[in-house]
Design an enzyme around this catalytic site. Sequence first.
Site, mmCIF file in Angstrom:
data_model
loop_
_atom_site.group_PDB
_atom_site.id
_atom_site.type_symbol
_atom_site.label_atom_id
_atom_site.label_comp_id
_atom_site.label_asym_id
_atom_site.label_seq_id
_atom_site.Cartn_x
_atom_site.Cartn_y
_atom_site.Cartn_z
ATOM 1 N N GLY A 50 39.625 63.732 50.753
ATOM 2 C CA GLY A 50 39.045 64.644 51.650
ATOM 3 C C GLY A 50 37.835 63.961 52.413
ATOM 4 N N CYS A 51 37.265 64.873 53.325
ATOM 5 C CA CYS A 51 36.126 64.065 54.053
ATOM 6 C C CYS A 51 34.921 64.155 53.136
ATOM 7 C CB CYS A 51 35.795 65.010 55.391
ATOM 8 S SG CYS A 51 35.407 64.301 56.753
ATOM 9 N N GLN A 52 34.847 65.108 52.320
ATOM 10 C CA GLN A 52 33.720 65.523 51.426
ATOM 11 C C GLN A 52 33.642 64.712 50.149
ATOM 12 O OE1 GLN A 52 30.825 67.499 51.989
ATOM 13 N NE2 GLN A 52 31.407 67.455 54.249
ATOM 14 N N SER A 118 37.546 70.451 54.179
ATOM 15 C CA SER A 118 37.762 68.861 54.107
ATOM 16 C C SER A 118 37.731 68.389 52.518
ATOM 17 C CB SER A 118 37.364 68.191 55.058
ATOM 18 O OG SER A 118 37.360 68.938 56.381
#
Lengths: 139, 410
Positions: A50-52, A118
């Site tokens: 994920g982006c995070q 995300s």
Amino acid sequence: MTINESQDEIIEEFELFDDWADKYEYIIDLGKKLKGLPEEQKTEDNIIKGCQSRVWLNARKEDESLVFEADSEAIIVKGLVNMLIRVLSGHTPQEIAKADLYFMEKIGMSQHLAQTRSNGLASMVKQMKNYAIAYSLKN
Amino acid sequence: MQLTETLDIQAIRADFPILNQEINGRKLVYFDNAATTQKPTSVIETITHYYNFDNANIHRGIHTLAERATRDFEASREAIRDFLGASSIEEIIFTSGTTQGINLVASTFGRKFIKEGDEIIISGMEHHSNIVPWQMLCEENGIKLKVIPVTDLGELDMEAYANMLSEKVKLVSVNHVSNSLGTINPVKEIIDLAHSFGAKVLIDGAQATSHLNIDVQALDADFYVFSAHKLYGPTGIGVLYGKKDILNAMPPYMGGGEMIKDVTFEKTTYNELPYKFEAGTPNIADVVALKTALEYIAFHGKENIAAHEDMLLQYATEQLSEIEGLKIIGQAKEKISVVSFVMDGIHHQDIGVLLDNQGVAVRTGHHCTQPLMQRFNILGTSRASFAVYNTVEEIDRLVAGLHKVKKMLL
């Protein structure tokens, strides 16, 4: 306990909290309690990016049921993962594949499954279902 | 704490209707300005006025609305020319934003003038949008990409940069200000050094234009790109400044209407600058509103805005530094109002979620600068970035919020 009974139980537990901090403290506690995965199982194969934050998911068949183990580097995600495992793990692939996960919305956590986060959590739910579908096709 | 004497921040806050709301039961604190700033009423009203009264397609219509829309669209171009200190409106190209500006230069200037065996220099603190277009070009044409290293303080290693330069380098593309760290880079020096080797320079000004005075002629920048939405303007619009002789030598980017002079099936001749690079109907309303955003900044004075933001930066840096286990990433001497930080034993996503529950909006993650995060050996940071409407009291809310985060997580 069925998938829906587990979901209802979680919803009931969350009814006890009246402010956000209590709710999150409980989730954080669940995150700390989740056993997680040993480092050697946090592989590229198991990763859900994920982006995070990253989530790692492991699935294996035990008799007729599918058992999930997972981990994340973010503690709130880990707490939410703990609940998802509690609800889904140990059920048959068929049950998991057709499960309707309504508890996240009922406990006010659906934003964590939203696209903007995300964080891999939504992808993890999808991946759990994919495993279930794959295993039910195998049988 | 001293107040900014020249600006009435409460009156400014009243210009931004979005700020007047509660998030999760608390008054919103918006500290995600480096991602996008909020819009003042005047900008919002310009957009509605345009659609209510002036909407028409520009340049080719002879009716009154088309004339009005064209006049306002071109007035915005002139305002931007003045804002950047460019010598001619021919050098002001409208784009969809910084990313498109960089891609335009990579696809046209890059394809025509940078050949196999040549080199492009970028820096280790670039946004992905100033990395990937060059990587794509390099892969396609056998060009070498070199990266200026970043020091522990979050500044560019200028000695290393000077050593990288040679006649092989055809382009240097760096940001004016780092979005992740807030570092103000010495772009004048970077440009002068590059020019001494005959290389052209593109400056990514996305994070600079709302804080610093820009003078493309004094800088002698060959290209300067920015986005409207980071300086109180609308999303979906940006500007590419390019020196006229370079723009003239570049082939067009997209083909279509507006960018042509004459079309036959045998041969098409292209329009003059700046229209050569503006195929298709542009984002007219938002271009017009960008001028209003520039007027808003000019009305309050960029120096006054910068002074207020510097005060906030200094206060936030002091206050955050006092939180045990918190480390500020990016401690350059010259910074705009961005504070990026990590906290011992706490993942940035947890910080973001728990601050949001307290009504404080920060950005968490890698900020589209993964190589920079790798350089600092971190997964990401939490970033608070301040704009003209932010206050000392709001920073106190952030600090209190972080103490609460620590209490909940550790």
